[in-house]
Design a protein around this motif. Structure first.
Motif, PDB file in Angstrom:
ATOM      1  N   LYS A  82      -5.910  -5.778  -2.308  1.00 44.89           N
ATOM      2  CA  LYS A  82      -6.375  -4.703  -1.434  1.00 44.89           C
ATOM      3  C   LYS A  82      -5.388  -4.472  -0.295  1.00 44.89           C
ATOM      4  O   LYS A  82      -5.150  -3.330   0.128  1.00 44.89           O
ATOM      5  N   ALA A  83      -4.799  -5.567   0.181  1.00 46.33           N
ATOM      6  CA  ALA A  83      -3.817  -5.425   1.271  1.00 46.33           C
ATOM      7  C   ALA A  83      -2.619  -4.614   0.782  1.00 46.33           C
ATOM      8  O   ALA A  83      -2.124  -3.724   1.482  1.00 46.33           O
ATOM      9  N   LEU A  84      -2.181  -4.906  -0.425  1.00 42.74           N
ATOM     10  CA  LEU A  84      -1.038  -4.152  -0.952  1.00 42.74           C
ATOM     11  C   LEU A  84      -1.432  -2.685  -1.202  1.00 42.74           C
ATOM     12  O   LEU A  84      -0.672  -1.762  -0.912  1.00 42.74           O
ATOM     13  N   ALA A  85      -2.650  -2.501  -1.687  1.00 38.32           N
ATOM     14  CA  ALA A  85      -3.098  -1.130  -1.983  1.00 38.32           C
ATOM     15  C   ALA A  85      -3.260  -0.309  -0.702  1.00 38.32           C
ATOM     16  O   ALA A  85      -3.300   0.915  -0.765  1.00 38.32           O
ATOM     17  N   ASP A  86      -3.358  -0.991   0.427  1.00 40.96           N
ATOM     18  CA  ASP A  86      -3.384  -0.263   1.702  1.00 40.96           C
ATOM     19  C   ASP A  86      -1.999   0.237   2.084  1.00 40.96           C
ATOM     20  O   ASP A  86      -1.852   1.165   2.872  1.00 40.96           O
ATOM     21  N   VAL A  87      -0.981  -0.395   1.507  1.00 44.14           N
ATOM     22  CA  VAL A  87       0.401  -0.028   1.840  1.00 44.14           C
ATOM     23  C   VAL A  87       0.872   1.145   0.990  1.00 44.14           C
ATOM     24  O   VAL A  87       1.501   2.063   1.474  1.00 44.14           O
ATOM     25  N   ARG A  88       0.547   1.064  -0.295  1.00 42.24           N
ATOM     26  CA  ARG A  88       0.926   2.174  -1.179  1.00 42.24           C
ATOM     27  C   ARG A  88       0.020   2.191  -2.421  1.00 42.24           C
ATOM     28  O   ARG A  88      -0.690   1.231  -2.684  1.00 42.24           O
ATOM     29  N   LYS A  89       0.098   3.294  -3.128  1.00 43.69           N
ATOM     30  CA  LYS A  89      -0.683   3.412  -4.371  1.00 43.69           C
ATOM     31  C   LYS A  89      -0.191   2.335  -5.345  1.00 43.69           C
ATOM     32  O   LYS A  89       1.022   2.192  -5.520  1.00 43.69           O
ATOM     33  N   ILE A  90      -1.078   1.592  -5.925  1.00 42.74           N
ATOM     34  CA  ILE A  90      -0.620   0.531  -6.824  1.00 42.74           C
ATOM     35  C   ILE A  90      -0.966   0.854  -8.275  1.00 42.74           C
ATOM     36  O   ILE A  90      -1.939   1.553  -8.548  1.00 42.74           O
ATOM     37  N   ALA A  91      -0.154   0.310  -9.145  1.00 39.71           N
ATOM     38  CA  ALA A  91      -0.360   0.543 -10.585  1.00 39.71           C
ATOM     39  C   ALA A  91      -1.011  -0.694 -11.200  1.00 39.71           C
ATOM     40  O   ALA A  91      -1.096  -1.752 -10.565  1.00 39.71           O
ATOM     41  N   ILE A  92      -1.425  -0.560 -12.443  1.00 43.63           N
ATOM     42  CA  ILE A  92      -2.026  -1.695 -13.164  1.00 43.63           C
ATOM     43  C   ILE A  92      -1.037  -2.856 -13.180  1.00 43.63           C
ATOM     44  O   ILE A  92      -1.390  -4.008 -12.925  1.00 43.63           O
TER      45      ILE A  92
END
Ligand SMILES: CC(=O)SCCNC(=O)CCNC(=O)[C@H](O)C(C)(C)COP(=O)(O)OP(=O)(O)OC[C@H]1O[C@@H](n2cnc3c(N)ncnc32)[C@H](O)[C@@H]1OP(=O)(O)O
Ligand SMILES: O=C(O)CCC(=O)C(=O)O
Length: 489
Positions: free
Chosen positions: A407-417
């Motif tokens: 979730k922390a990374l997804a707050d930084v940018r759109k994440i892929a599978i």
């Protein structure tokens, strides 16, 4: 309460199984306790048609008009080969009728009509013609099983389209119908623009054509102006006036085409016009797939016994290809996210029991569900399920910690599978090894900084919450007055 979908042992597109966090499970029981508020009603769908003796929700027929109304779609051009492929696909699907463009439209339309009649399909073949003798004469010679005859009855169309009054319309209709019947063909008479026509005019003409033995009368919402309630009222009134079948045709200008079709059936209509993807004049009519979704929920047994739902996607792909459109993301059943569940709350419940957030079993249409986990809206249950699929096992606390990183990374940018899988793998590796792998390779310096900051923030937030809780407990603060951390340093 939603009807439960059938048990689906099929894996989702992402390989998710339906069950508790990836473990396929029988859903004969609900996860909650049975009570008067939650009686676990598995055997009876609350969406079963209301008990109306007029309702044909459980015995409707489809008049599939992709090769007539659909040809009127702005981007449609069907050569004979395309028409044959589409007609065969619709026949395999199990539609009751296939309606073709008027043979009076062009010489090739007439030849195509003849060729399709010779295919020997199970579906009856109809062609759609104006209410005049010339068109009727051409049509009966093509080999069709029946004619759908139409003429506008609203004042708009009487004045600006054909210019005929109701007496002329009635007399011509009778002449055409008797001619078509004399040729042993099925005949339907329809009043174009029914919902802007005078009710007395309508009932009078329908009653006249019913008396001379028309097979069906048709109600057409040509401009898409009708609401479900208006449809119900008109069809129900008509049901009391004619004894023949009632066909209905709904344009979708105001988004009511499926609801209107459903209401028409509830009120006693017998036939619904559809087209694949809803293509037709302007933004089209009741889509075949959308109607199937609606009717499956109303009477699963009837729909599954009649229609080969697993063919729907192929037919839609075929037609979309011919008319050069993409299938919309939110298309009923076949849109790419029609069975995708994203938010953590949904994902957890879906993994436990698909009936929680699905009223249609994707497997009925040969589709599969997808549980999304690569976003900041994910939750630890979805991540645990994904880790299980990757063959990586952790404690619940570890899944939760890993989810926090994602979730922390997804707050930084759109994440892929792929990003999510990499984090799960690296997190798992780090648990069992002295060497510390970065959670995600290939982050830009800027992203790395933001990710670290997000992680710090997350840890700080957690620590603050822990301290707040301890302080509250020690001070025995009433719940309403408890300390809330405003910001994390
Ligand atoms: C709401 C709907 O979708 S109805 C179905 C629509 N389908 C079609 O239009 C099929 C494709 N159409 C065509 O190929 C052509 O329009 C044809 C061959 C039917 C007629 O072509 P044309 O003779 O050149 O006439 P045009 O298209 O310009 O105008 C329509 C003619 O039909 C007449 N007409 C319109 N609706 C009807 C009707 N329901 N019944 C009888 N005549 C009608 C009009 O009066 C007009 O005739 P006129 O110009 O001689 O007075
Ligand atoms: O023939 C019918 O009933 C429908 C004709 C049509 O396409 C319409 O009125 O929109």
């Amino acid at each position: 309460m939603c009807p439960p979908v059938e048990e689906t042992p099929v894996n989702g597109a992402n390989g998710h199984q339906n069950g508790t966090n990836g473990t396929s499970r029988n859903h004969d029981d609900f996860t909650a306790i049975q009570s008067s508020h939650n009686p676990h009603p598995h055997h009876k769908s609350p969406y079963q048609p209301v008990g109306d003796f007029l309702s044909n929700v459980s015995r409707f027929k489809i008049i599939e008009s992709t090769l007539r109304e659909g040809e009127q779609f702005a981007n449609a051009y069907f050569d004979l080969d395309a028409k044959i492929k589409i007609a065969k696909a619709l026949d395999d699907f199990g539609v009751d009728y296939i309606e073709l463009t008027s043979p009076a439209a062009s010489e090739q339309s007439r030849r195509d009509c003849e060729a399709i009649c010779k295919l020997g399909l199970k579906a009856k073949i109809l062609t759609h013609v104006r209410c005049n003798m010339e068109d009727a004469r051409i049509a009966v010679e093509t080999g069709v099983d029946g004619l759908d005859v139409v003429i506008g009855t609203s004042s708009y169309l009487r004045e600006y389209s054909h210019g005929k009054d109701m007496t002329y319309i009635k007399n011509t209709a009778i002449e055409v119908i008797e001619f078509v019947k004399s040729k042993g063909k099925e005949i339907r008479f329809s009043s174009e623009d029914s919902f802007r026509s005078d009710l007395v005019d309508l009932l009078s003409i329908y009653s006249a054509v019913d008396k001379i033995g028309v097979n069906r009368v048709g109600i057409a919402d040509t401009v898409g102006c009708a609401s479900p309630r208006q449809v119900y009222d008109l069809v129900r009134t008509l049901r009391g006036v004619v004894s023949c079948d009632i066909e209905t045709h709904f344009h979708n200008d105001t988004g009511c085409s499926i609801a209107n079709a459903y209401c028409a059936l509830e009120a006693g209509a017998t036939h619904i016009d559809t087209s694949v993807l809803g293509i037709g004049e302007r933004n089209g009519i009741t889509p075949l797939g959308g109607l199937m979704a609606r009717m499956l929920v109303a009477d699963r047994h009837y729909v599954l016994s009649k229609y080969n739902l697993k063919k729907l996607k192929d037919i839609e792909d075929l037609v979309a290809d011919y008319v050069e459109v993409n299938i919309p993301f939110n298309n009923y059943i076949t849109g790419f996210c029609a069975f995708t569940h994203k938010a953590g709350i949904h994902a957890k419940a879906i993994l436990n029991n698909p009936s929680t957030y699905e009223i249609i079993n994707p497997a009925d249409f040969g589709m599969s569900r997808y549980v999304h986990f690569a976003s900041r809206l994910t939750g630890w249950n979805a991540i645990k399920s994904r880790a299980d699929q990757l063959g990586l096992h952790m404690t619940d606390a570890q899944y939760k910690a890993c989810t926090a990183k994602i979730k922390a990374l997804a707050d930084v940018r759109k994440i892929a599978i792929d990003d999510t899988d990499s984090i799960i793998r690296a997190f798992h590796f780090n648990l069992h090894n002295d060497e510390e792998r970065p959670l995600l390779e290939g982050l830009t310096v800027e992203e790395q900084k933001k990710f670290l900051a997000a992680e710090r923030e997350l840890n700080g937030e957690k620590e603050k919450r822990r301290l707040d809780a301890t302080a509250d407990a020690e001070a025995e603060v009433p719940v309403s007055k408890k300390t809330r951390t405003e910001a994390v340093a």
